[in-house]
Design a protein around this motif. Structure first.
Motif, short mmCIF file in Angstrom:
data_model
loop_
_atom_site.label_atom_id
_atom_site.label_comp_id
_atom_site.label_asym_id
_atom_site.label_seq_id
_atom_site.Cartn_x
_atom_site.Cartn_y
_atom_site.Cartn_z
N ALA A 70 0.85 -1.19 0.00
CA ALA A 70 0.00 0.00 0.00
C ALA A 70 0.89 1.24 0.00
O ALA A 70 0.92 2.03 0.94
N ASP A 71 1.64 1.39 -1.11
CA ASP A 71 2.61 2.47 -1.24
C ASP A 71 2.85 2.68 -2.73
O ASP A 71 3.13 1.73 -3.45
N LEU A 72 2.76 3.92 -3.19
CA LEU A 72 2.95 4.21 -4.61
C LEU A 72 4.37 3.90 -5.08
O LEU A 72 4.61 3.71 -6.27
N ALA A 73 5.33 3.84 -4.16
CA ALA A 73 6.72 3.53 -4.52
C ALA A 73 6.99 2.03 -4.49
O ALA A 73 8.11 1.60 -4.80
N ALA A 74 6.01 1.21 -4.13
CA ALA A 74 6.19 -0.24 -4.04
C ALA A 74 6.34 -0.85 -5.43
O ALA A 74 5.99 -0.24 -6.45
N VAL A 75 6.83 -2.07 -5.45
CA VAL A 75 6.91 -2.82 -6.71
C VAL A 75 5.50 -2.89 -7.29
O VAL A 75 4.53 -3.16 -6.58
N HIS A 76 5.39 -2.61 -8.57
CA HIS A 76 4.08 -2.65 -9.22
C HIS A 76 4.24 -2.92 -10.70
O HIS A 76 5.34 -2.87 -11.25
N GLY A 77 3.15 -3.23 -11.33
CA GLY A 77 3.15 -3.48 -12.77
C GLY A 77 1.75 -3.38 -13.31
O GLY A 77 0.77 -3.57 -12.60
N ALA A 78 1.66 -3.07 -14.59
CA ALA A 78 0.36 -2.94 -15.25
C ALA A 78 -0.18 -4.32 -15.59
O ALA A 78 0.57 -5.21 -15.98
N SER A 79 -1.48 -4.48 -15.45
CA SER A 79 -2.16 -5.70 -15.86
C SER A 79 -3.21 -5.34 -16.90
O SER A 79 -3.88 -4.32 -16.78
N TYR A 80 -3.32 -6.18 -17.92
CA TYR A 80 -4.29 -5.97 -18.99
C TYR A 80 -5.28 -7.11 -18.97
O TYR A 80 -4.90 -8.26 -18.83
N TYR A 81 -6.57 -6.79 -19.09
CA TYR A 81 -7.59 -7.82 -19.06
C TYR A 81 -7.90 -8.23 -20.49
O TYR A 81 -8.18 -7.40 -21.33
N LEU A 82 -7.83 -9.52 -20.72
CA LEU A 82 -8.15 -10.04 -22.04
C LEU A 82 -9.52 -10.68 -21.97
O LEU A 82 -9.84 -11.33 -20.99
N PRO A 83 -10.33 -10.54 -22.96
CA PRO A 83 -10.09 -9.91 -24.26
C PRO A 83 -10.52 -8.44 -24.30
O PRO A 83 -11.18 -8.00 -25.23
N GLY A 84 -10.16 -7.64 -23.33
CA GLY A 84 -10.54 -6.23 -23.29
C GLY A 84 -10.11 -5.48 -24.54
O GLY A 84 -9.05 -5.73 -25.09
N ASP A 85 -10.95 -4.57 -24.97
CA ASP A 85 -10.69 -3.78 -26.18
C ASP A 85 -10.13 -2.42 -25.78
O ASP A 85 -10.86 -1.56 -25.28
N LEU A 86 -8.84 -2.20 -26.00
CA LEU A 86 -8.21 -0.94 -25.62
C LEU A 86 -8.68 0.24 -26.48
O LEU A 86 -8.39 1.38 -26.17
N ASN A 87 -9.41 -0.05 -27.56
CA ASN A 87 -9.97 1.01 -28.40
C ASN A 87 -11.40 1.36 -28.00
O ASN A 87 -12.04 2.18 -28.66
N GLU A 88 -11.89 0.75 -26.94
CA GLU A 88 -13.26 1.00 -26.45
C GLU A 88 -13.45 2.48 -26.16
O GLU A 88 -12.57 3.14 -25.60
N GLN A 89 -14.61 3.02 -26.52
CA GLN A 89 -14.91 4.44 -26.32
C GLN A 89 -15.86 4.70 -25.16
O GLN A 89 -15.92 5.80 -24.64
N SER A 90 -16.63 3.68 -24.77
CA SER A 90 -17.60 3.89 -23.68
C SER A 90 -17.12 3.21 -22.41
O SER A 90 -16.43 2.19 -22.45
N ALA A 91 -17.49 3.79 -21.28
CA ALA A 91 -17.05 3.28 -19.98
C ALA A 91 -17.85 2.05 -19.58
O ALA A 91 -19.05 1.97 -19.82
N ILE A 92 -17.16 1.09 -18.98
CA ILE A 92 -17.87 -0.04 -18.39
C ILE A 92 -18.17 0.34 -16.94
O ILE A 92 -17.50 1.20 -16.37
N PRO A 93 -19.18 -0.28 -16.33
CA PRO A 93 -19.55 0.09 -14.96
C PRO A 93 -18.37 -0.05 -13.98
O PRO A 93 -17.56 -0.97 -14.10
N LEU A 94 -18.31 0.88 -13.04
CA LEU A 94 -17.22 0.91 -12.07
C LEU A 94 -17.09 -0.39 -11.30
O LEU A 94 -15.98 -0.90 -11.12
N ASP A 95 -18.20 -0.95 -10.85
CA ASP A 95 -18.14 -2.20 -10.08
C ASP A 95 -17.49 -3.31 -10.90
O ASP A 95 -16.71 -4.11 -10.37
N GLU A 96 -17.79 -3.34 -12.19
CA GLU A 96 -17.20 -4.35 -13.07
C GLU A 96 -15.70 -4.09 -13.25
O GLU A 96 -14.90 -5.02 -13.24
#
Length: 171
Positions: free
Chosen positions: A73-99
């Motif tokens: 729980a620290d912004l300086a901690a080890v971290h990395g980006a995760s990508y959800y597949l098959p998520g569309d990075l070109n999507e224009q509309s927001a998915i619900p926050l809970d999802e």
């Protein structure tokens, strides 16, 4: 009074007037240059700030389908980006926050299960689907670029996010 005295007086007045005019022109020019430099500085700061904001904001597809997983729980901690597949990075509309939060926690939880945040991890030969490492309680905060940051913490997002200088996720 001789003619040479009057010429000397006249030359003295001319010299005095010339130096006064030069001093006045120099002061005026210096003031003008300072104003122009100040205005240029304001414009440069405004343009670079706007550019920084434009660069920092993630696209809607990135906001929907990527998250930053943290090992503490620290912004300086080890971290990395995760990508959800098959998520569309070109999507224009927001998915619900809970999802979005559920996807992010699931993806980051997978990183914890495989031992990404364990300093002495050794997962060679582990069967697929086997839980190798425990997954701590995970909380979501809103990063400056709009994506979610997932942090291990027993605290609620309302307690954790402000402490990290982040916003509680919003719709």
């Amino acid at each position: 009074m001789t003619r040479s005295d009057s010429i000397d007086d006249a030359m003295g007045r001319i010299r005095s007037n010339t130096f006064s005019a030069i001093a006045k022109r120099t002061t005026t020019r210096r003031t003008r240059h300072r104003l122009v430099a100040s205005a240029a500085a304001v414009v440069i700061v405004g343009v670079t700030s706007a550019a920084a904001v434009a660069v920092v904001q993630a696209t809607q597809g990135q906001v929907n389908y990527t998250a930053e997983c943290y090992g503490a729980a620290d912004l300086a901690a080890v971290h990395g980006a995760s990508y959800y597949l098959p998520g569309d990075l070109n999507e224009q509309s927001a998915i619900p926050l809970d999802e979005r939060i559920a996807l992010a926690k699931d993806q980051c939880g997978a990183n914890w299960r495989i031992g990404k945040f364990e300093p002495s991890r050794d997962i060679a030969g582990v069967q697929a689907g086997t839980t190798v490492y425990p997954v701590p309680a995970l909380q979501a905060c809103q990063l400056a670029d709009g994506r979610l940051g997932i942090f291990p913490s027993a605290r609620t997002p309302a307690e954790l996010c402000p402490e990290l200088g982040l916003a509680v996720p919003r719709r």
